[in-house]
Write an enzyme that holds these catalytic residues in place. Structure first.
Site, PDB file in Angstrom:
ATOM      1  N   TYR A 196       1.099   1.998  11.360  1.00 24.92           N
ATOM      2  CA  TYR A 196      -0.155   2.646  10.592  1.00 24.92           C
ATOM      3  C   TYR A 196      -0.054   4.062  11.053  1.00 24.92           C
ATOM      4  O   TYR A 196      -0.293   4.769  12.274  1.00 24.92           O
ATOM      5  CB  TYR A 196      -1.411   2.176  11.453  1.00 24.92           C
ATOM      6  CG  TYR A 196      -2.738   2.753  10.780  1.00 24.92           C
ATOM      7  CD1 TYR A 196      -2.714   3.091   9.788  1.00 24.92           C
ATOM      8  CD2 TYR A 196      -3.594   3.080  11.794  1.00 24.92           C
ATOM      9  CE1 TYR A 196      -4.184   3.620   9.128  1.00 24.92           C
ATOM     10  CE2 TYR A 196      -4.907   3.330  11.391  1.00 24.92           C
ATOM     11  CZ  TYR A 196      -5.053   3.687  10.066  1.00 24.92           C
ATOM     12  OH  TYR A 196      -6.202   4.264   9.709  1.00 24.92           O
TER      13      TYR A 196
ATOM     14  N   HIS B 241      -8.403  -1.626   1.752  1.00 20.70           N
ATOM     15  CA  HIS B 241      -7.092  -1.720   1.342  1.00 20.70           C
ATOM     16  C   HIS B 241      -6.853  -3.195   0.756  1.00 20.70           C
ATOM     17  O   HIS B 241      -7.626  -3.977   1.099  1.00 20.70           O
ATOM     18  CB  HIS B 241      -6.346  -1.599   2.346  1.00 20.70           C
ATOM     19  CG  HIS B 241      -5.987   0.084   2.921  1.00 20.70           C
ATOM     20  ND1 HIS B 241      -4.678   0.542   2.711  1.00 20.70           N
ATOM     21  CD2 HIS B 241      -6.838   0.796   3.683  1.00 20.70           C
ATOM     22  CE1 HIS B 241      -5.261   2.058   3.259  1.00 20.70           C
ATOM     23  NE2 HIS B 241      -6.435   1.959   3.864  1.00 20.70           N
TER      24      HIS B 241
END
Length: 484
Positions: free
Chosen positions: A337, A475
């Protein structure tokens, strides 16, 4: 190829069986059942002519069904002509067209089976029964629609999100969230099948996973299926009654699942693991310790790995739970991430001058022993094709020239391949849609989630795909099928 009838087309989603992955796509040609009554003699004559054409079409289709091998001998132009005459909405390379036609013929022989239905209206009926969502805009500015059967899930989700050009610390969503189901259905759109881009270029096409994914690998082919998803808060996702990670596992039958932005704390991991990983014995989690309930990554696997490590081994980078590395026999997989440059680009220099080079060097060091797969929310829309509004986001986090050049320099130029773009060079597809302006309904998004692989295994990638129909986060999941 004029013998193919101009009939309405139904897309049928066949649920994956235990030995088949990913889900197969077939095409079913049907008669138009929703035509209005013809008031005049001219209209009745048109209907009769259409029926005659359909009868001729049935003979033609049967003839072509008996000669499947001839598909390979046809040119792309001829294949497209068949698709056009049959109103089969398929675009792609020759093998994708052949695969879709082959599946169409196979479906004619096998019957309906267990299905999820998605209906594309005919020209006559496309104004009937439109979705209640507003239509997406095509590049020409005209509305186009493609409807899918969904079940509605009404709910309210509160989630704190890391800034992607959104200044609010938290957002409230009170809406009717589309969740794929079989029963209790209502019609919704599939906006990702419409080309949505402020500055479309010639040759660009929209991404449709139903028609653009390759056929499943033959039974017995050694392969691994990996999925990745920025869940934007795992606890909030698990509270939904819709398609979450357990249901995703049943639908996609993946071997490895990588999660980002879990927003977990160490004390919560064991409880969540019991709810999340049914059927998957090994999972590895890292949480932010510098800011609780922030960031966080995890890898869940049905196969026991050789080794596991967390972070980059650099103290300045490893307090936010942004990286998990798992080693298997034939590759390393990294779930990352990548730091967002943030509101006002306050972390831009840290991201491009420190984080990206450190991650790149770490990957190259691992690559000395075996190939590397990097997946996750990499927080960069690399090219203009990867973002709906490139001109309006030149200084937005995730699309600055600095981030895009860093992505190229530290990853692509060092031998890592963007698998989705490699397989779909001219396809507009997004993996992130901001909540604030309802971008998902009109497909005004960003492609921020990737699978990057070492060049040495790039030719073994069978499929790199996106699942824009899966909701629950800002997402959507992405997937990779890799031959071993």
């Amino acid at each position: 190829m004029a013998f193919i009838a101009r009939a309405a087309t139904c897309l049928i989603w066949v649920l994956p069986q235990s030995k088949i992955r990913p889900a197969r796509l077939t095409l079913l040609n049907t008669r138009n059942m929703g035509s209005k009554k013809r008031a005049s003699g001219m209209a009745r004559r048109k209907a009769e002519n259409r029926a005659d054409t359909d009868e001729e079409s049935d003979d033609g289709i049967q003839k072509l069904e008996n000669e499947h091998r001839k598909l390979e001998e046809m040119t792309v132009k001829e294949l497209k002509a068949v698709m056009k005459d049959a109103r089969i909405n398929v675009k792609g390379k020759k093998q994708e067209l052949i695969s879709a036609l082959g599946s169409f013929f196979q479906k004619q022989e096998q019957g309906a089976g267990e299905v999820r239905a998605a209906v594309i209206p005919s020209e006559e009926n496309k104004n009937k029964g439109r979705s209640k969502l507003p239509p997406a805009e095509s590049s020409s500015g005209k509305s186009r629609t493609s409807a899918k059967v969904y079940k509605r899930h009404k709910g309210s989700i509160k989630s704190e999100i890391e800034d992607k050009s959104v200044s609010e610390a938290s957002v409230q969503i009170s809406s009717e969230t589309a969740v794929p189901e079989i029963a209790g259905v209502e019609t919704f759109e599939e906006p990702w099948t419409v080309l949505a881009h402020k500055k479309p270029q010639p040759g660009w096409i929209p991404y449709n996973p139903r028609t653009m994914r390759p056929a499943p690998l033959p039974d017995g082919t050694d392969h691994v299926k990996i999925m990745s998803w920025n869940v934007n808060g795992l606890r909030a996702l698990l509270k939904l009654n819709g398609l979450c990670t357990l249901e995703l596992a049943k639908r996609e039958n993946f071997d490895i699942l990588c999660l980002q932005e879990t927003k977990m704390q160490d004390k919560d991991v064991e409880e969540i693991k019991k709810r999340l990983t049914e059927g998957y014995d090994d999972s590895f989690w890292t949480c932010s310790v510098s800011k609780l309930g922030y960031s966080g990554t995890a890898i869940i696997s049905r196969t026991k790995p050789i080794s596991v490590s967390y972070g980059l081994g650099i103290e300045d980078h490893d307090s936010e739970g942004r990286l998990v590395t798992v080693e298997f026999d034939k590759f390393y997989i990294l779930c990352a991430y990548v730091p967002n440059s943030g509101e006002g680009l306050k972390r831009l220099s840290y991201r491009v001058e420190q984080w990206d080079p450190s991650l790149s060097s770490y990957m190259k060091e691992l690559e000395k022993s075996k190939p590397v797969i990097l997946t996750g929310d990499l927080n960069c829309a690399h090219e203009e094709i990867d973002i709906y509004n490139p001109a309006g986001n030149k200084r937005s986090a995730g699309f600055t020239i600095e981030e895009r050049e860093s992505f190229q320099k530290n990853f692509l130029s060092r031998g890592f391949v963007d698998t989705f773009r490699s397989h779909h060079p001219d396809t507009v597809a997004y993996t992130y849609w901001g909540y604030r302006h309802g971008g998902r309904k009109t497909n005004k998004g960003w492609r921020l989630d990737y699978f990057l692989v070492s060049e040495s295994i790039a030719d073994k990638v069978h499929d790199s795909y996106i699942l824009p129909d899966v909701v629950g986060s800002d997402h959507c999941p992405i997937g990779l099928v890799l031959k071993l």
